[in-house]
Enzyme design. Structure first.
Site, short mmCIF file in Angstrom:
data_model
loop_
_atom_site.label_atom_id
_atom_site.label_comp_id
_atom_site.label_asym_id
_atom_site.label_seq_id
_atom_site.Cartn_x
_atom_site.Cartn_y
_atom_site.Cartn_z
CB ALA A 35 -0.88 0.00 1.24
N GLY A 94 0.01 -5.50 0.37
CA GLY A 94 -0.99 -5.54 -0.70
C GLY A 94 -0.44 -6.16 -1.97
CD GLU A 99 -3.51 -8.19 1.64
OE1 GLU A 99 -3.25 -7.00 1.44
OE2 GLU A 99 -4.32 -8.58 2.49
CD GLU A 131 -0.10 -6.22 5.14
OE1 GLU A 131 0.67 -7.11 5.56
OE2 GLU A 131 -0.51 -6.20 3.96
#
Ligand code: NAI
Length: 719
Positions: free
Chosen positions: A61, A100, A103, A123
Site C-alpha cells: 500500500a 498488498g 495479496e 502490515e
C-alpha cells in the site's frame, strides 16, 4: 499506473508502474482495474501476467494515503475480480511482493517468483493486518501454523522458503516475466477453480484450538501491549474456522479497529521517522544531500573489550577489512576467540560462510596506519582516550576519520587532541554492538559535514539505524535516560519497591523495567560514572552520601547497593536476587526491601503509597522534558531523531511511537500540567521543571508533532 500490452500473441501483460516500489496508490489500483477489465474483454487475450516495472513486483500500500480520505478503487473487489477471472492470471514476482502486493499475487491463479525475491505481509509492523484478503487466503494456501508465523511477525521470506511453504508455484533464475508468459500460455484452457484460493478450506491442522491458544499466549507476551499481533491471530482463526465470506467480514471488522487506533498511528510515525533520520542536517546548514562521504575501504577498532568485539564483528560482516588492536595480551587472545565465535554463529544463522579472514589482530597501534576509519573503544577514561587520539593523529594517514565509541565524554575535547579535528566524530554503538540496531553519530562543533556524512554512510552499510546528534554530555539517549533512572530511585526513597516500578514500566511496554535492566547491564558501570562526576562520595563529616549534591536532590540508594557488592545478575544480587551469579531470572529480594525500610528510617522519610500512574508520569515525563531541552539546544534536529533513538536503542515500545510521539499523543498541555504538579511537590528536582520549549509549544496551541519544527524555527527566529 499500470500499463497494458499484448505479448506473445495472446498474453495480456499488466505492468505496475509507480517508482520506486510500485506502491498501490489510487492511480495504480485504477490502472489494474482497467487493465484486468480490458484483458478479460479482449478475445485475443487468452491469459494474463501481472508484473512490476524496474525489477520490483509491488511494495504494498501507499502508506501516505492512510492519513487522507480513501480515493480510487478499493483493493478487495479488485483482487476478487482477478481471482474470479475466467482466463488464467499469473503473478510474475520479482524483487519484492509485500503487503498488498503479495495479496494481489494471492488473488492470481499462479505465482512464479525470481530466486532473489522476498515476500511477506508486514502490515503488523504498521499496527495493521493484511486486510485485502491476505489473512484469509494465506492460511488456506500454506496452512495455519505457517500463516500465523508470517502474519503475526510480518517476517519476509526468501523465494526458496516461499516455494517450500507453497506460497509460490515456481522459482526461476531467468527473466521472471518471460517465464511467466510462457507458463501462462501453457495453462490456457485448464480448469481454474482449484487455483482460486478463497474456494479452498484451510489445510487440516491437528489440535487447532490448542494451537491458537498457544500462539495467542506467545503473541501477547511478545507484543508487550501491541494490539495488531493479537488481531492477526484472531483473523487467522477466522480463516481456519469460518467460510471465506464470514472470514472476510471478521478481517474487515478487526482492521477497522486497528486502523483508527493510536497504535497504528504510532507505528506508521515510526516508519516515516526511521526514513526521516537519514535526511540529517547540521546547525551549520550542511545536509545529507549536499555532503559527500569519503570512501572507506579499510577500518580499524582500538580496544577489544565488550564493545570493540561487537563493533569489529559488525564491520567484518558488512564486508570491511578490520585491523583489531588490543594492547593487553590476555584480552587479545580472549577477544580473538570471542569474535570468531560471534562470526561463526552469525554466519550459521544467515546461512553464509564466516568472514574470519576479514579481521587482522594486533597489539600495536601502529598497524592502523592504513585505515580510512578508526573506531576507538578503550576504557571510558578521558586521559586514556586523549592519549589514544594523540597517537592516532600521529600514525594515521591524512584524511582518516577518527571515531570514538565513548558513551558520553566530550567529543570536542578529543578532537582538540588531533591534527585534523574536523575528522573526529562519535560513533556510539549500543551493547551488544553486533546485535543492537542503533548508532548515535555524534558531531562536535568542529566536525566537518564530510566526516558526519562518512560516519552516517558507514552506519548504513553496516545495517545500523544511524541518527546524527550534537555533542553534549550523554548525547541524546543517555542524557534523557539519566532523568528516567533518577526518578525511579526517588520513587524508591518515597515508598516504591523495584518490582512496583518495573511492573509499571513493563506494563507500559518496555521489555524490562529500569531495575531489571540495570541488573542485566551491571550496576557497577553507573556507579563508576557517578564517582567520576564527583557524586556517590561520602560526606567526610557524616560518612554518608548526601541526599543533596551539587545543589539538587540526589539519591545515593544505588551507590549504597553497589557498596554491598551487589552489581546485578553477574554477582547474583542487585535490585533482585538470582539463584546463582549469571542467572537471568530475578526474584524480589527481602534484603532490598529491608534495606529500603532502614534507609528511609535513617533519613526520616515516610513511605507513601505510589501507584503505576505516578511511576509512569514521573519516569516518562521527566525524560520527555529533557527531550524538549535537547530539541531546544539543537542537539537533535527533530522529535523523530529522539524517538528513533529510543525505539532502537532503549526498547521503548514501538507501538507507542517513542517518547516525543507519546507526549504528542498524551497531549502537551497534560504533560506540562503534570510536570508543574510534580515540580511543585519536588522543587529540588530540576528535571521536573517544565522546559521553555514545552511551555512555548503549549502557548502556540500544542501543534501536532509534525509541526513542532516549524514552531521551533519560529521561536528561534524571534530570539
Ligand atoms: P571494556 O573494559 O570491556 O574494554 C576496553 C578494552 O580496551 C579492554 O580490553 C582494554 O584492554 C582495551 N584497551 C585499553 N587501553 C587500550 C589501548 N591503549 N590500546 C588498545 N586497547 C586498549 O570496555 P567497553 O565496555 O567495551 O567500553 C569501551 C568504550 O565503549 C567506553 O568508552 C564505553 O564508555 C563505551 N561504551 C560502552 C558500552 C557498554 O555497554 N559497555 C555501551 C556504549 C559505549
Amino acid at each position: 499506473m499500470a500499463a497494458f500490452a499484448r505479448v506473445s500473441g495472446s498474453v495480456g501483460l499488466i505492468t505496475l508502474q509507480n517508482p520506486p516500489v510500485n506502491a498501490l496508490s489510487a492511480a495504480v489500483r485504477q490502472g489494474i482495474v482497467d487493465s484486468v477489465q480490458r484483458a478479460l474483454r479482449e478475445p485475443e487475450v487468452k491469459c494474463v501476467v501481472i508484473c512490476g516495472q524496474n525489477g520490483i513486483f509491488c511494495g504494498g500500500a501507499d502508506i501516505r494515503e492512510f492519513s487522507g480520505p480513501m480515493s480510487g478503487p478499493p483493493l478487495i473487489p479488485m483482487i476478487h475480480s482477478i481471482e474470479v477471472a475466467a482466463k488464467p492470471v499469473v503473478a510474475a514476482i520479482e524483487g519484492s511482493a509485500l503487503g498488498g502486493g503479495l495479496e494481489i499475487a494471492l488473488g492470481c491463479h499462479y505465482r512464479i517468483a525470481h530466486s532473489k525475491t522476498r515476500l511477506g505481509l508486514p502490515e503488523v509492523t504498521l499496527g495493521l493486518l493484511p486486510a485485502a484478503g491476505g489473512s484469509q487466503r494465506l492460511p488456506r494456501l500454506i496452512g495455519v501454523p505457517a500463516a500465523l508465523d508470517l502474519i503475526t511477525t510480518g517476517r519476509h521470506v526468501t523465494a526458496a522458503e516461499a516455494l517450500q511453504l507453497g506460497m509460490v508455484d515456481q522459482v526461476t533464475d531467468r527473466n521472471v516475466t518471460d517465464v511467466a508468459v510462457k507458463f501462462a500460455l501453457s495453462v490456457v484452457g485448464k480448469p481454474l477453480d482449484a487455483r482460486r484460493i478463497s474456494m479452498h478450506s484451510c489445510p487440516h491442522s491437528p489440535d487447532l484450538d490448542e494451537l491458537f491458544e498457544r500462539t495467542m499466549q506467545h503473541v501477547r507476551q511478545r507484543a508487550r501491549g501491541a494490539i495488531a499481533p493479537v488481531a492477526c491471530v484472531q483473523a487467522v482463526r477466522a480463516a481456519a474456522t469460518l467460510p471465506y465470506a464470514q472470514g472476510m467480514e471478521k478481517e474487515r471488522e478487526l482492521m477497522a479497529t486497528l486502523f483508527t487506533s493510536g497504535q497504528a498511528r504510532a507505528l506508521q510515525y515510526c516508519f516515516f521517522a526511521q526514513r526521516a533520520i537519514g535526511r540529517w542536517s547540521m546547525p551549520s546548514g550542511a545536509r545529507w544531500d549536499t555532503s559527500k562521504p569519503r570512501p572507506v575501504h579499510k577500518t580499524a577498532v582500538i580496544g577489544l573489550g565488550t564493545m570493540g568485539r561487537g563493533i569489529a564483528v559488525t564491520l567484518a560482516q558488512a564486508g570491511f577489512p578490520v585491523i583489531a588492536v588490543e594492547n593487553h595480551e590476555k584480552q587479545l587472545m580472549a577477544a580473538k576467540q570471542a569474535i570468531s565465535g560471534m562470526l561463526e554463529r552469525g554466519a550459521k544463522r544467515r546461512g553464509v560462510t564466516p568472514v574470519l579472514n576479514k579481521i587482522t589482530y594486533s597489539r600495536d597501534i601502529q598497524s592502523v596506519a592504513n585505515a580510512d576509519l578508526v573506531i576507538e573503544a578503550v576504557f571510558e577514561d578521558m586521559a586514556l582516550k586523549e592519549k589514544v587520539f594523540q597517537q592516532l593523529s600521529a600514525i594515521c594517514k591524512p584524511g582518516a576519520l577518527l571515531c570514538t565509541n565513548t558513551s558520553g565524554l566530550n567529543i570536542d575535547h578529543l578532537a582538540s587532541q588531533v591534527r585534523n579535528p574536523e575528522l573526529v566524530v562519535g560513533m556510539h554503538f549500543f551493547a551488544p554492538a553486533h546485535v543492537m540496531k542503533l548508532l548515535e553519530v555524534v558531531y562536535g562543533p568542529r566536525s566537518s559535514s564530510e566526516a558526519l556524512a562518512t560516519a552516517m554512510a558507514v552506519g548504513k552499510k553496516i545495517g545500523k539505524v544511524s541518527v546524527a546528534v550534537g555533542n553534549c554530555q550523554g548525547f541524546v539517549g543517555n542524557r534523557m535516560l539519566e532523568h528516567y533512572v533518577e526518578q525511579a530511585l526517588f520513587l524508591l526513597e518515597e515508598g516504591a519497591t523495584p518490582e512496583l516500578v518495573d511492573q509499571a514500566l513493563e506494563e507500559f511496554g518496555f521489555a524490562m523495567g529500569v531495575f531489571r535492566m540495570s541488573d542485566l547491564s551491571g550496576l557497577d558501570i553507573g556507579w563508576r560514572v557517578r564517582k567520576g562526576k564527583g557524586l556517590a562520595v561520602p560526606d567526610p563529616t557524616t560518612g554518608q552520601t548526601a541526599r543533596v549534591q551539587q545543589g539538587r536532590r540526589y539519591s545515593p540508594v544505588a551507590d549504597l547497593i553497589c557498596e554491598q557488592g551487589r552489581f546485578g545478575q553477574k554477582t547474583g544480587q542487585g535490585w533482585y536476587q538470582y539463584n546463582t551469579p549469571g542467572s537471568r531470572v530475578g526474584k524480589p529480594d527481602p534484603w532490598v526491601h529491608n534495606f529500603l525500610k532502614d534507609y528511609r528510617a535513617r533519613h526520616g522519610l515516610v513511605a507513601r503509597r505510589i501507584d503505576h500512574q505516578e511511576v509512569l508520569e514521573r519516569c516518562l515525563y521527566s525524560m520527555i522534558n529533557e527531550g524538549f531541552r535537547i530539541l531546544e539546544d539543537g542537539i537533535a534536529a527533530g522529535p523523530e531523531d529522539i524517538d528513533v533513538i529510543y525505539v532502537f536503542g532503549y526498547s521503548w515500545p514501538r507501538h507507542r511511537g517513542g517518547p516525543m510521539f507519546y507526549a504528542h499523543m498524551v497531549g502537551l498541555p497534560k504533560v506540562l500540567e503534570r510536570l508543574e504538579h510534580y515540580h511543585q511537590a519536588h522543587p529540588d528536582v530540576p528535571s521536573l521543571q517544565p522546559c521553555n520549549l514545552l511551555r512555548k509549544l503549549v502557548a502556540n496551541g500544542s501543534p501536532p508533532i509534525q509541526k513542532w519544527k516549524e514552531v521551533m524555527k519560529k521561536i528561534n527566529s524571534r530570539l
